[in-house]
Design an enzyme around this catalytic site. Structure first.
Site, PDB file in Angstrom:
ATOM      1  N   TYR A   1       0.850  -1.202   0.000  1.00  0.00           N
ATOM      2  CA  TYR A   1       0.000   0.000   0.000  1.00  0.00           C
ATOM      3  C   TYR A   1       0.886   1.253   0.000  1.00  0.00           C
ATOM      4  CZ  TYR A   1      -3.482   3.376   1.744  1.00  0.00           C
ATOM      5  OH  TYR A   1      -4.310   4.467   1.911  1.00  0.00           O
TER       6      TYR A   1
ATOM      7  N   LYS B   1       1.078   4.286  -2.849  1.00  0.00           N
ATOM      8  CA  LYS B   1       0.805   5.693  -2.550  1.00  0.00           C
ATOM      9  C   LYS B   1       2.031   6.568  -2.808  1.00  0.00           C
ATOM     10  CE  LYS B   1      -3.548   5.418  -1.404  1.00  0.00           C
ATOM     11  NZ  LYS B   1      -4.557   6.065  -2.250  1.00  0.00           N
TER      12      LYS B   1
HETATM   13  P1  NAP Z   1     -13.153   3.284   1.551  1.00  0.00           P
HETATM   14  O1  NAP Z   1     -14.074   3.661   2.655  1.00  0.00           O
HETATM   15  O2  NAP Z   1     -12.749   1.861   1.385  1.00  0.00           O
HETATM   16  O3  NAP Z   1     -13.735   3.871   0.172  1.00  0.00           O
HETATM   17  C1  NAP Z   1     -13.044   3.691  -1.033  1.00  0.00           C
HETATM   18  C2  NAP Z   1     -14.053   3.670  -2.159  1.00  0.00           C
HETATM   19  O4  NAP Z   1     -13.353   3.411  -3.412  1.00  0.00           O
HETATM   20  C3  NAP Z   1     -15.069   2.549  -1.977  1.00  0.00           C
HETATM   21  O5  NAP Z   1     -16.357   2.966  -2.318  1.00  0.00           O
HETATM   22  C4  NAP Z   1     -14.535   1.518  -2.943  1.00  0.00           C
HETATM   23  O6  NAP Z   1     -15.498   0.565  -3.387  1.00  0.00           O
HETATM   24  C5  NAP Z   1     -14.059   2.383  -4.094  1.00  0.00           C
HETATM   25  N1  NAP Z   1     -13.213   1.612  -4.985  1.00  0.00           N
HETATM   26  C6  NAP Z   1     -12.364   0.596  -4.664  1.00  0.00           C
HETATM   27  N2  NAP Z   1     -11.801   0.082  -5.747  1.00  0.00           N
HETATM   28  C7  NAP Z   1     -12.309   0.768  -6.806  1.00  0.00           C
HETATM   29  C8  NAP Z   1     -12.124   0.684  -8.200  1.00  0.00           C
HETATM   30  N3  NAP Z   1     -11.297  -0.229  -8.722  1.00  0.00           N
HETATM   31  N4  NAP Z   1     -12.784   1.546  -9.007  1.00  0.00           N
HETATM   32  C9  NAP Z   1     -13.633   2.481  -8.492  1.00  0.00           C
HETATM   33  N5  NAP Z   1     -13.860   2.583  -7.161  1.00  0.00           N
HETATM   34  C10 NAP Z   1     -13.212   1.751  -6.319  1.00  0.00           C
HETATM   35  O7  NAP Z   1     -11.776   4.104   1.686  1.00  0.00           O
HETATM   36  P2  NAP Z   1     -11.470   5.553   2.284  1.00  0.00           P
HETATM   37  O8  NAP Z   1     -10.898   5.380   3.642  1.00  0.00           O
HETATM   38  O9  NAP Z   1     -12.614   6.464   2.076  1.00  0.00           O
HETATM   39  O10 NAP Z   1     -10.237   5.952   1.332  1.00  0.00           O
HETATM   40  C11 NAP Z   1     -10.367   6.830   0.226  1.00  0.00           C
HETATM   41  C12 NAP Z   1      -8.975   7.154  -0.278  1.00  0.00           C
HETATM   42  O11 NAP Z   1      -8.206   7.746   0.763  1.00  0.00           O
HETATM   43  C13 NAP Z   1      -8.186   5.919  -0.734  1.00  0.00           C
HETATM   44  O12 NAP Z   1      -7.391   6.225  -1.855  1.00  0.00           O
HETATM   45  C14 NAP Z   1      -7.298   5.636   0.467  1.00  0.00           C
HETATM   46  O13 NAP Z   1      -6.145   4.916   0.112  1.00  0.00           O
HETATM   47  C15 NAP Z   1      -6.998   7.033   0.954  1.00  0.00           C
HETATM   48  N6  NAP Z   1      -6.614   7.116   2.357  1.00  0.00           N
HETATM   49  C16 NAP Z   1      -7.436   6.711   3.346  1.00  0.00           C
HETATM   50  C17 NAP Z   1      -7.024   6.825   4.681  1.00  0.00           C
HETATM   51  C18 NAP Z   1      -7.882   6.417   5.845  1.00  0.00           C
HETATM   52  O14 NAP Z   1      -7.389   6.432   6.991  1.00  0.00           O
HETATM   53  N7  NAP Z   1      -9.127   6.074   5.672  1.00  0.00           N
HETATM   54  C19 NAP Z   1      -5.756   7.342   4.973  1.00  0.00           C
HETATM   55  C20 NAP Z   1      -4.945   7.734   3.916  1.00  0.00           C
HETATM   56  C21 NAP Z   1      -5.381   7.628   2.614  1.00  0.00           C
HETATM   57  P3  NAP Z   1     -15.515  -0.896  -2.607  1.00  0.00           P
HETATM   58  O15 NAP Z   1     -15.733  -0.607  -1.198  1.00  0.00           O
HETATM   59  O16 NAP Z   1     -16.607  -1.664  -3.233  1.00  0.00           O
HETATM   60  O17 NAP Z   1     -14.151  -1.508  -2.844  1.00  0.00           O
END
Ligand code: NAP
Length: 251
Positions: A156, A160
């Protein structure tokens, strides 16, 4: 900071950070093309309906961002339905935890495919549109995990870090064309994905203690900084990476 009816494409917009970004942009006057995979249809519709209730034009677009044909079709669809795309937020991402020694090859491949290649494919499909209009705002969602990372997230972290490197070079290629490209690095944010780091209260408290603000982030904490990069308030800001982490990584 106003969208002035500009059109933004947000990937992975059905829930979590993507949903908060979509609603934050809608509140600031952006019309929206909202993407997720088809399995998230009900949740995406809910997000879209909330944005429509704010008076915005909103289109739902289903595509897997790691699939080139689906991404090309999604961008063509967004342009056909909304007229153009001015700003894009590459937010779709996945996290599959494993230590390096036992990490299955398909964990590496799928995480790199969605997080890194997905970002590249969406930008590649959109560049002709942004070039033709001489304007674009690109905001890629990376992670503080791409800077120092945590055990069981090496793949991961690599994905990133790739997004940050990609964005720095992209900014140089597209700058003369009126297009900016920047990254946001969220810290520990309470979403379904974030729970991987937060389910155990001891781990959650340890993360809180690492933030200058002594709290875990909410998805809405990410929306304002993303809107800044999508707006004209950031017209002379490009190639940058902004930590939105309550003060874990200090610079
Ligand atoms: P999340 O709750 O898992 O939401 C991610 C969304 O992206 C989900 O709706 C997911 O669908 C969708 N997705 C996954 N694979 C996809 C694909 N191939 N095509 C289109 N959509 C897709 O994650 P989040 O925490 O909101 O994270 C959002 C972003 O922030 C990500 O890039 C993550 O790496 C980054 N981020 C998050 C955190 C954190 O602490 N939460 C920290 C740093 C960075 P499914 O659920 O069906 O897979």
């Amino acid at each position: 900071m106003s969208g002035n009816g500009r059109i933004a494409l947000v990937t992975g917009a059905s829930r979590g950070i993507g949903r908060a970004i979509a609603l934050g942009l809608a509140a600031r006057g952006f019309d929206l093309a909202l993407n997720d995979i088809e399995a998230q249809g009900a949740a995406l519709k809910e997000t879209a309906d909330e944005a429509r209730a704010m008076g915005r034009r909103v289109e739902e677009l289903y595509a897997d961002v790691s699939d080139k044909a689906q991404v090309q079709a999604m961008v063509a669809d967004a342009v056909a339905r909304l007229g153009t795309v001015h700003a894009v937020v590459n937010n779709a991402g996945i996290l599959r935890a494993s230590d390096v020694e036992h990490c299955p090859e398909d964990y590496w491949d799928s995480v790199m495919d969605v997080n890194a290649k997905g970002t590249f494919l969406v930008i590649q499909a959109l560049l002709p549109v942004m070039k033709a209009q001489g304007y674009g705002r690109i905001c890629n969602i990376s992670s503080i995990g791409g800077k120092h990372g945590a055990p069981e997230q090496a793949h991961y972290s690599a994905s990133k870090a790739a997004v940050m490197g990609f964005t720095r070079v992209l900014a140089q290629e597209v700058g003369p064309l009126g297009i900016t490209a920047n990254c946001i690095c969220p810290g520990i944010i309470l979403t379904d994905m974030g729970r991987v780091n937060l389910d155990d209260p001891a781990i959650s408290n340890a993360w809180k203690a690492k933030t200058a603000m002594a709290r875990i982030g909410a998805p809405e904490d990410v929306a304002g900084p993303v809107a800044f990069f999508c707006s004209d308030d950031s017209a002379f800001v490009t190639g940058q990476t902004l930590n939105v982490d309550g003060g874990i990584v200090l610079s």
